[in-house]
Design a protein around this motif. Sequence first.
Motif, PDB file in Angstrom:
ATOM      1  N   VAL A 136       0.935  -1.043  -0.056  1.00  0.00           N
ATOM      2  CA  VAL A 136       0.169  -0.073   0.043  1.00  0.00           C
ATOM      3  C   VAL A 136       0.854   1.355  -0.029  1.00  0.00           C
ATOM      4  O   VAL A 136       0.779   2.306  -0.903  1.00  0.00           O
ATOM      5  N   ALA A 137       1.843   1.366   0.779  1.00  0.00           N
ATOM      6  CA  ALA A 137       2.722   2.492   0.835  1.00  0.00           C
ATOM      7  C   ALA A 137       3.175   2.553  -0.070  1.00  0.00           C
ATOM      8  O   ALA A 137       3.614   3.883  -0.792  1.00  0.00           O
ATOM      9  N   VAL A 188      -3.630  -0.923  -6.190  1.00  0.00           N
ATOM     10  CA  VAL A 188      -2.843  -1.647  -5.007  1.00  0.00           C
ATOM     11  C   VAL A 188      -3.072  -3.086  -5.070  1.00  0.00           C
ATOM     12  O   VAL A 188      -4.232  -3.674  -4.986  1.00  0.00           O
ATOM     13  N   PRO A 189      -2.081  -3.992  -5.450  1.00  0.00           N
ATOM     14  CA  PRO A 189      -2.114  -5.269  -5.172  1.00  0.00           C
ATOM     15  C   PRO A 189      -2.484  -5.874  -3.917  1.00  0.00           C
ATOM     16  O   PRO A 189      -1.995  -5.294  -2.927  1.00  0.00           O
ATOM     17  N   SER A 190      -3.199  -6.933  -3.908  1.00  0.00           N
ATOM     18  CA  SER A 190      -3.484  -7.503  -2.586  1.00  0.00           C
ATOM     19  C   SER A 190      -2.923  -9.021  -2.660  1.00  0.00           C
ATOM     20  O   SER A 190      -3.113  -9.791  -3.433  1.00  0.00           O
ATOM     21  N   VAL A 191      -2.224  -9.100  -1.374  1.00  0.00           N
ATOM     22  CA  VAL A 191      -1.913 -10.506  -1.201  1.00  0.00           C
ATOM     23  C   VAL A 191      -2.750 -11.272  -0.136  1.00  0.00           C
ATOM     24  O   VAL A 191      -2.656 -12.550   0.046  1.00  0.00           O
ATOM     25  N   ILE A 192      -3.708 -10.715   0.323  1.00  0.00           N
ATOM     26  CA  ILE A 192      -4.803 -11.212   1.232  1.00  0.00           C
ATOM     27  C   ILE A 192      -6.094 -11.315   0.223  1.00  0.00           C
ATOM     28  O   ILE A 192      -6.506 -10.187   0.305  1.00  0.00           O
ATOM     29  N   PRO A 193      -6.473 -11.977   0.096  1.00  0.00           N
ATOM     30  CA  PRO A 193      -7.306 -12.504  -1.225  1.00  0.00           C
ATOM     31  C   PRO A 193      -8.934 -11.736  -0.553  1.00  0.00           C
ATOM     32  O   PRO A 193      -9.384 -11.479  -1.298  1.00  0.00           O
ATOM     33  N   ILE A 194      -9.095 -12.046   0.874  1.00  0.00           N
ATOM     34  CA  ILE A 194     -10.295 -11.475   1.260  1.00  0.00           C
ATOM     35  C   ILE A 194     -10.359  -9.834   1.328  1.00  0.00           C
ATOM     36  O   ILE A 194     -11.625  -9.402   1.492  1.00  0.00           O
ATOM     37  N   PHE A 195      -9.256  -9.220   1.075  1.00  0.00           N
ATOM     38  CA  PHE A 195      -9.352  -7.697   1.218  1.00  0.00           C
ATOM     39  C   PHE A 195      -9.101  -7.296  -0.153  1.00  0.00           C
ATOM     40  O   PHE A 195      -8.223  -7.670  -0.906  1.00  0.00           O
ATOM     41  N   ASP A 196      -9.948  -6.027  -0.521  1.00  0.00           N
ATOM     42  CA  ASP A 196      -9.818  -5.384  -1.468  1.00  0.00           C
ATOM     43  C   ASP A 196      -9.666  -3.850  -1.030  1.00  0.00           C
ATOM     44  O   ASP A 196     -10.140  -3.271  -0.353  1.00  0.00           O
TER      45      ASP A 196
END
Length: 127
Positions: A46-47, A106-114
Motif C-alpha cells: 500500500v505504501a 494496489v495489489p492484494s496479497v490477502i485475497p479477502i481484502f480489496d
Amino acid sequence: MVNRMLRGEHSARGDRRDRGQASIEFAGVLFILLIAGLAAIQLGLVAYSIQQAGTASRTAARAASQHDLQWEQVGQSSVSDWLADGTDFRRFPGTEEVRVEARVEVPSVIPIFDFDDAKRSTTMPMD
C-alpha cells in the motif's frame, strides 16, 4: 501412581497427550505468524503504491505543463513495470496551470481484502 508422579515419572499415556497438544499449539502460532507476515507485506505494498502514484502524477504534470502531448505515456513510464498496467491518469487543464491525478491499483496479497486505488495529484504552472 501418585508416588510415581511425585518422583517425576510420567505415564506413557500422559506423554502422548502432551505431544499432541504441542503440535496443535504450534499450528495455531504458525497461523498467527503467517497472517501477521502477510499483513506487513500488504502494508508495504500500500505504501509503495502511494509513493508510485505521487511519482507518476509529478512526472505527468511536468510533461503536461510543457505542452507535451504524450504526458500520459511519460507518467506511465515513471511507474514500476509491475504496477504500470493498473495505472490511470486524469488531466484537469487550466489557463495558467495544469493538474494531473494518477491512480495506481494496489495489489492484494490477502485475497479477502480489496483496497481502493492509491491516488495522488500534482499541480504545475504552464510554461
